[in-house]
Design a protein around this motif. Sequence first.
Motif, PDB file in Angstrom:
ATOM      1  N   GLY A  49      31.857   0.752 -62.765  1.00 27.64           N
ATOM      2  CA  GLY A  49      31.619   0.308 -64.137  1.00 27.64           C
ATOM      3  C   GLY A  49      32.365   1.125 -65.158  1.00 27.64           C
ATOM      4  N   LEU A  50      33.190   2.087 -64.696  1.00 34.97           N
ATOM      5  CA  LEU A  50      33.922   2.977 -65.595  1.00 34.97           C
ATOM      6  C   LEU A  50      35.357   2.510 -65.781  1.00 34.97           C
ATOM      7  CD1 LEU A  50      32.769   6.486 -64.292  1.00 34.97           C
ATOM      8  CD2 LEU A  50      31.793   5.156 -66.168  1.00 34.97           C
ATOM      9  N   TRP A  51      35.863   2.758 -66.986  1.00 34.76           N
ATOM     10  CA  TRP A  51      37.267   2.550 -67.307  1.00 34.76           C
ATOM     11  C   TRP A  51      37.832   3.898 -67.755  1.00 34.76           C
ATOM     12  CZ3 TRP A  51      39.478  -2.575 -67.569  1.00 34.76           C
ATOM     13  CH2 TRP A  51      38.566  -3.610 -67.337  1.00 34.76           C
ATOM     14  N   SER A  52      39.047   4.217 -67.301  1.00 34.13           N
ATOM     15  CA  SER A  52      39.582   5.542 -67.613  1.00 34.13           C
ATOM     16  C   SER A  52      41.106   5.515 -67.614  1.00 34.13           C
ATOM     17  CB  SER A  52      39.091   6.565 -66.581  1.00 34.13           C
ATOM     18  OG  SER A  52      39.510   7.869 -66.904  1.00 34.13           O
ATOM     19  N   ARG A  53      41.699   6.374 -68.451  1.00 32.72           N
ATOM     20  CA  ARG A  53      43.158   6.545 -68.423  1.00 32.72           C
ATOM     21  C   ARG A  53      43.539   7.774 -69.226  1.00 32.72           C
ATOM     22  NH1 ARG A  53      47.905   2.245 -70.386  1.00 32.72           N
ATOM     23  NH2 ARG A  53      49.652   3.661 -70.017  1.00 32.72           N
ATOM     24  N   PHE A  54      44.578   8.442 -68.726  1.00 34.18           N
ATOM     25  CA  PHE A  54      45.162   9.577 -69.445  1.00 34.18           C
ATOM     26  C   PHE A  54      46.319   9.068 -70.298  1.00 34.18           C
ATOM     27  CE2 PHE A  54      48.522  12.845 -69.644  1.00 34.18           C
ATOM     28  CZ  PHE A  54      47.824  13.851 -70.310  1.00 34.18           C
ATOM     29  N   PHE A  55      46.315   9.462 -71.592  1.00 34.46           N
ATOM     30  CA  PHE A  55      47.394   9.119 -72.513  1.00 34.46           C
ATOM     31  C   PHE A  55      48.082  10.407 -72.952  1.00 34.46           C
ATOM     32  CE2 PHE A  55      44.576   5.486 -72.825  1.00 34.46           C
ATOM     33  CZ  PHE A  55      45.445   4.404 -72.897  1.00 34.46           C
ATOM     34  N   ALA A  56      49.325  10.525 -72.592  1.00 34.82           N
ATOM     35  CA  ALA A  56      50.092  11.718 -72.975  1.00 34.82           C
ATOM     36  C   ALA A  56      50.433  11.665 -74.460  1.00 34.82           C
ATOM     37  CB  ALA A  56      51.376  11.806 -72.155  1.00 34.82           C
ATOM     38  N   GLY A  57      50.480  12.845 -75.066  1.00 35.82           N
ATOM     39  CA  GLY A  57      50.932  12.957 -76.449  1.00 35.82           C
ATOM     40  C   GLY A  57      49.848  12.816 -77.501  1.00 35.82           C
ATOM     41  N   ILE A  58      48.696  12.300 -77.121  1.00 28.59           N
ATOM     42  CA  ILE A  58      47.603  12.186 -78.096  1.00 28.59           C
ATOM     43  C   ILE A  58      47.016  13.570 -78.342  1.00 28.59           C
ATOM     44  CG2 ILE A  58      45.303  11.245 -78.504  1.00 28.59           C
ATOM     45  CD1 ILE A  58      46.128   8.733 -77.119  1.00 28.59           C
ATOM     46  N   GLN A  59      46.707  13.863 -79.589  1.00 25.86           N
ATOM     47  CA  GLN A  59      46.260  15.204 -79.966  1.00 25.86           C
ATOM     48  C   GLN A  59      44.893  15.179 -80.636  1.00 25.86           C
ATOM     49  OE1 GLN A  59      49.413  16.625 -82.509  1.00 25.86           O
ATOM     50  NE2 GLN A  59      50.818  17.013 -80.815  1.00 25.86           N
ATOM     51  N   GLU A  60      44.380  16.367 -80.792  1.00 24.09           N
ATOM     52  CA  GLU A  60      43.131  16.531 -81.537  1.00 24.09           C
ATOM     53  C   GLU A  60      43.292  15.937 -82.938  1.00 24.09           C
ATOM     54  OE1 GLU A  60      39.984  20.062 -82.844  1.00 24.09           O
ATOM     55  OE2 GLU A  60      41.959  20.583 -82.032  1.00 24.09           O
ATOM     56  N   GLY A  61      42.255  15.271 -83.393  1.00 20.68           N
ATOM     57  CA  GLY A  61      42.287  14.662 -84.714  1.00 20.68           C
ATOM     58  C   GLY A  61      42.648  13.193 -84.715  1.00 20.68           C
ATOM     59  N   THR A  62      43.012  12.655 -83.562  1.00 24.33           N
ATOM     60  CA  THR A  62      43.349  11.233 -83.466  1.00 24.33           C
ATOM     61  C   THR A  62      42.094  10.382 -83.668  1.00 24.33           C
ATOM     62  OG1 THR A  62      45.169  11.660 -81.944  1.00 24.33           O
ATOM     63  CG2 THR A  62      44.267   9.428 -81.960  1.00 24.33           C
ATOM     64  N   PHE A  63      42.204   9.353 -84.482  1.00 21.23           N
ATOM     65  CA  PHE A  63      41.119   8.409 -84.702  1.00 21.23           C
ATOM     66  C   PHE A  63      41.257   7.286 -83.671  1.00 21.23           C
ATOM     67  CE2 PHE A  63      41.513  10.746 -88.514  1.00 21.23           C
ATOM     68  CZ  PHE A  63      40.314  10.679 -89.207  1.00 21.23           C
ATOM     69  N   TYR A  64      40.144   6.862 -83.079  1.00 14.45           N
ATOM     70  CA  TYR A  64      40.240   5.842 -82.031  1.00 14.45           C
ATOM     71  C   TYR A  64      38.944   5.046 -81.896  1.00 14.45           C
ATOM     72  CZ  TYR A  64      37.383   8.705 -78.856  1.00 14.45           C
ATOM     73  OH  TYR A  64      36.359   9.409 -78.289  1.00 14.45           O
ATOM     74  N   LYS A  65      39.064   3.879 -81.266  1.00 14.94           N
ATOM     75  CA  LYS A  65      37.942   3.075 -80.787  1.00 14.94           C
ATOM     76  C   LYS A  65      38.370   2.429 -79.474  1.00 14.94           C
ATOM     77  CE  LYS A  65      35.589   1.858 -85.132  1.00 14.94           C
ATOM     78  NZ  LYS A  65      35.109   0.740 -85.983  1.00 14.94           N
ATOM     79  N   TYR A  66      37.420   1.798 -78.811  1.00 15.85           N
ATOM     80  CA  TYR A  66      37.747   1.025 -77.618  1.00 15.85           C
ATOM     81  C   TYR A  66      37.872  -0.441 -78.002  1.00 15.85           C
ATOM     82  CZ  TYR A  66      36.598   5.218 -74.978  1.00 15.85           C
ATOM     83  OH  TYR A  66      36.581   6.491 -74.487  1.00 15.85           O
ATOM     84  N   ASP A  67      38.974  -1.044 -77.587  1.00 17.89           N
ATOM     85  CA  ASP A  67      39.252  -2.468 -77.795  1.00 17.89           C
ATOM     86  C   ASP A  67      38.745  -3.197 -76.552  1.00 17.89           C
ATOM     87  OD1 ASP A  67      40.324  -4.994 -78.104  1.00 17.89           O
ATOM     88  OD2 ASP A  67      42.252  -4.284 -78.860  1.00 17.89           O
TER      89      ASP A  67
END
Length: 610
Positions: A49-67
């Motif tokens: 039931g889990l979804w996961s992925r590593f995204f290179a280059g993303i840093q602290e302070g990034t704003f995000y949501k799940y689509d």
Amino acid sequence: MGAQITEENGEKGVRFTVWAPNALHVGLAANMNHWNGHNHSLYKIPESGLWSRFFAGIQEGTFYKYDITSSNGERFLKADPFAVRAELRPATASIVARLDGYTWSDSAWRRKKREPYGKPVNIYEIHLGTWRQKEDGSFYTYREIADMLVPYIQEMGYTHIEIMPLSEHPYDLSWGYQLTGYFALTSRYGCPQDFMYFVDQCHQAGIGVILDWVPAHFAKDAHGLRLFDGSPLFEYADPLTAEKPGWGTLTFDFGKPEVRSFLISNALFWMDVYHIDGLRVDAVTSMLRLDFEKEEGRFSRNARGGIENEEAAAFLQQLNETVFNYYPYALMMAEESSAWPGVTRATSEGGLGFNYKWNMGWMNDTLKYMETGFSERPKRHNLLTFPICYAYSENFTLPLSHDEVVHGKKSLLDKMPGSYEQKFAGLRVLLGYQMTSPGKKLLFMGGEFGQFIEWKDQEALDWFLLDYDSHRKLHSYTAALNHLYLQEKALWEQDHTWDGYQWISPDDHIQSVISFVRKGKKGGALIVLINFQPVERTQYRIGVERPGSYAEIFNSDREEFGGSGLVHTEILRTVKVPWHGQKQSLELTLPPLGMVILKKTVKPRRRKLL
């Protein structure tokens, strides 16, 4: 789970992991891709039931949501349930953030073994947004509040503070009880490291920190947990069980192991990461009763046809077992308002496993009595005496909380009948009665100096009242009462056993007087007399167990507290006049609307001549 700043295959970035078992697709929507996660898909981990992925280059302070795309093809954005930071309301995005970077200095506090039962626990309940505000009405930060609050708590003599909920919530006037981000410390007052500083400063000053925690229900806001993957995921699928119509919220599905894990992990998170000393678990009755605030036909019964939510009871047992496994000396306090048996009984004995329960019966009876006009009080004397009948059925905390000073209920001071002066005397008596009754103590902010208007929940307390003599003297009274509590073991050492309490006279309803003894383990007993009428009682006689001399160690009618000054400066001595079932008695004067505390004097030992 959530957004973990890490390094994989030599690249720095963030791994995102979320639970969405019924989604067709989960993508990362962020300010980097114009909030469209179609081309930034997470990978589904089979059978988890889990979804996961590593995204290179993303840093602290990034704003995000799940689509998220649901099973029926609907597409929507959701905040991360495991995010540790969120945007300041009304914005709703999650923020990639670190929880390291703060150096703690509270190791001495954390090493202490603090079994709470035989220790003083006197809690100051606070709403951070309205304790104090800046001149323009904006909030102080966690750091700024710490620098003001910690010295104040020390001066006033409280042992703990209890903070109303600090998890992220969209609506200020929910006071934090309708949440969307359980792991995200609210951004209203600063960042996680700021709050770490707050807790650290409390601990270095010897002050415990309790957090109000809300596992009973959550807000319906679109970016939150409701229908998270397009299906009832965190909430019950049965709407009759899920809906809390009186609050406009949804009940967690306590039967799902993933939901139980989410909540128990969150409880431990506050203790692990922020060094919180305990949790006040909100609305426990609404968790335990399927018919809570619902009419017949508006709720579903359990498999046996009963109204008990057995899954919720099992969750609470698991919660307490887990917390105490890691933190044996944590405070786990249930706000439970029914007669559910064994709230503070061990789970091994069939109890829920809390170590404290708010005594709502004591609170309701006491305030009902204190609001009663003086002429009617003799008829309602049982409101003072009945709570003792069940005072040792659970480990109780006696609360005078925020719920009792809002929504037209009036402030504690304004609840008191009589003249202006009598209102202050009545509040002194109420606080004295609370402090000398068996059980730990809790007082909501403002009660200590007589906030006259009920809690306004958007504005700061009326600290200007301390410019007025009556409020300043009440403030001094509360501090003196708190420090007396710390000094006298009889007031807390045997809070949870009949060995610590003995009636002298519970039945003087005609004069509205009660008298009793509080006892420590090794002597130091205190005699407490409280006169709930605005009438002086001269030549008032009580029976005492031990003959000898007694000194008045506290009197709520002292002039420096705002009283008339009717005090006993001379030692009181017993006489061989049987009274109240004792062979000897003593006589004294009770001030109007006053509390007197007596303690047996100790004869100095004679020195041997050499």
